[in-house]
Scaffold this motif. Structure first.
Motif, PDB file in Angstrom:
ATOM      1  N   GLU A  35       0.434  10.806   3.119  1.00 50.79           N
ATOM      2  CA  GLU A  35      -0.161   9.664   2.412  1.00 50.79           C
ATOM      3  C   GLU A  35       0.516   8.339   2.723  1.00 50.79           C
ATOM      4  OE1 GLU A  35      -1.202  10.577  -1.696  1.00 50.79           O
ATOM      5  OE2 GLU A  35      -1.236  12.700  -1.173  1.00 50.79           O
TER       6      GLU A  35
ATOM      7  N   LYS B 104       0.832  -1.204   0.000  1.00 50.96           N
ATOM      8  CA  LYS B 104       0.000   0.000   0.000  1.00 50.96           C
ATOM      9  C   LYS B 104       0.871   1.261   0.000  1.00 50.96           C
ATOM     10  CE  LYS B 104      -3.549   2.110   2.814  1.00 50.96           C
ATOM     11  NZ  LYS B 104      -3.736   2.147   4.276  1.00 50.96           N
TER      12      LYS B 104
ATOM     13  N   ASN C 222       1.930   6.808  -6.744  1.00 47.77           N
ATOM     14  CA  ASN C 222       0.850   7.746  -7.055  1.00 47.77           C
ATOM     15  C   ASN C 222       1.288   9.197  -6.916  1.00 47.77           C
ATOM     16  OD1 ASN C 222      -1.514   6.661  -7.909  1.00 47.77           O
ATOM     17  ND2 ASN C 222      -2.069   5.913  -5.870  1.00 47.77           N
TER      18      ASN C 222
ATOM     19  N   ASN D 290       1.028   4.120  -2.881  1.00 51.59           N
ATOM     20  CA  ASN D 290       0.761   5.538  -2.591  1.00 51.59           C
ATOM     21  C   ASN D 290       1.933   6.412  -3.026  1.00 51.59           C
ATOM     22  OD1 ASN D 290      -1.578   4.668  -1.493  1.00 51.59           O
ATOM     23  ND2 ASN D 290      -1.148   5.321   0.615  1.00 51.59           N
TER      24      ASN D 290
END
Ligand code: ASP
Ligand code: MG
Length: 323
Positions: free
Chosen positions: A318, A273, A280, A277
């Motif tokens: 994030e 994850k 991203n 992130n």
């Protein structure tokens, strides 16, 4: 036998008489819990910087031996003042230089390594119930010359003494109340870390976070001494650096002066994850990468250009604040 605690106070904690009083209060509070107390101190405030520039005004080629002779005095001033104060407050205390404390180093002036510690003097003073206050950052070599351990070396003195004395814990007191995910003076949304493994701390230092002297982490890890970073000026719980290994938690972001950002945490390689992130953010912000390294305990990205501090805030939000 009472357990021993080693308490180290950095330069800003001992900067003047008022601060020394707060340091003395902290020491007494812990002493009253029935521990043997060994205190390690740095030079007051910016003393070391001042001594270096004064020496350089006198000569362009200061010999390392003479620089050590000069710089070691900074820490000795603090030990004597703190001992004077504690005695005045009714507590038995004694100041010791590195050599009086039996700290033997190799011959590398300005960057010496501690070879062994002869504890006989320290133990004698502890047996007499005294608070033993030792000058950090210094030792003596085989020629009986004073050496210093490199800038920031008092941390290493404290952890090395903790190892030699088999101390329960080594407290590193400073003007911040622990270790943060990233530099709290520069970034928003930073989080204080309740705990950290030696390895993570080591990665943070080697990626450029200026928190603790790197060699003190190695010694702590080798001898399994829990190192606790706390504030001199409040009672907030700090950060414990020990053997604890928590999988998949991201601990820190370090942005170097250049175009490099490192994200540190044990087992980060399996944190899908977090990696998603991160990718991203990089895509969204249209950042151009030169290199991306995903290792067991850290991700290191080199960008084409220097990245804005805002990107660190994004990563903080994030990746860290969600994990
Ligand atoms: N006084 C030395 C320095 O400023 C050592 C220390 O503070 O740990 O680097
Ligand atoms: Mg320091």
């Amino acid at each position: 036998m009472m357990d021993t605690m080693v308490l180290k106070f950095g330069g800003s904690s001992v900067a003047d008489n008022e601060k020394l009083k707060l340091v003395a209060d902290k020491i007494i509070k812990i002493k009253n819990k029935k521990y043997n107390i060994v205190v390690v101190v740095s030079a007051q405030g910016k003393t070391t910087d001042k001594l270096i520039s004064e020496a350089k005004e006198l000569s362009n080629e200061v010999k390392d031996r003479e620089m050590d002779a000069l710089l070691s005095i900074g820490e000795q001033i603090t030990t004597a003042k703190l001992s004077i104060l504690l005695n005045e407050m009714g507590y038995k205390a004694i100041s010791l230089t590195g050599w009086q404390a039996g700290i033997y180093t190799d011959n590398t002036n300005q960057n010496a390594t501690i070879k062994h510690i002869n504890l006989s003097r320290i133990n004698k003073e502890l047996e007499e119930g005294k608070i033993v206050i030792i000058a950090g950052f210094q030792g003596i070599n085989e020629n009986m010359d004073v050496t210093t351990l490199g800038r920031g070396g008092s941390d290493t003195t404290a952890v090395a003494l903790s190892a030699a004395l088999n101390a329960k814990k080594c407290y590193i007191f400073s003007d911040v109340d622990g270790i943060y995910t990233t530099d709290p003076n520069k970034y928003n949304n930073v989080k204080k870390l309740p705990e950290l493994s030696y390895e993570e701390m080591h990665e943070m230092s080697s990626e450029g976070a200026k928190v603790l002297h790197n060699r003190c982490i190695e010694i702590g890890e080798k001898f399994k001494i829990p190192i606790i970073a706390e504030s001199t000026f409040n009672d907030n719980s700090g950060t414990v650096i020990s053997d604890i290994i928590e999988e998949n938690t991201i601990k820190s972001i370090v942005k170097s002066e250049t175009s490099r950002i490192s994200i540190i945490g044990n087992g980060i390689i399996r944190n899908v994850k977090a990696i998603k992130n991160l990718i991203n953010i990089i895509e969204r912000e249209k950042l151009e990468m030169l290199e991306l390294l995903i290792l067991e305990n850290k991700i290191v990205i080199t960008f084409k250009a220097v990245v804005d501090n805002r990107i660190v805030d994004r990563i903080q939000e994030e990746l860290i604040n969600v994990s």
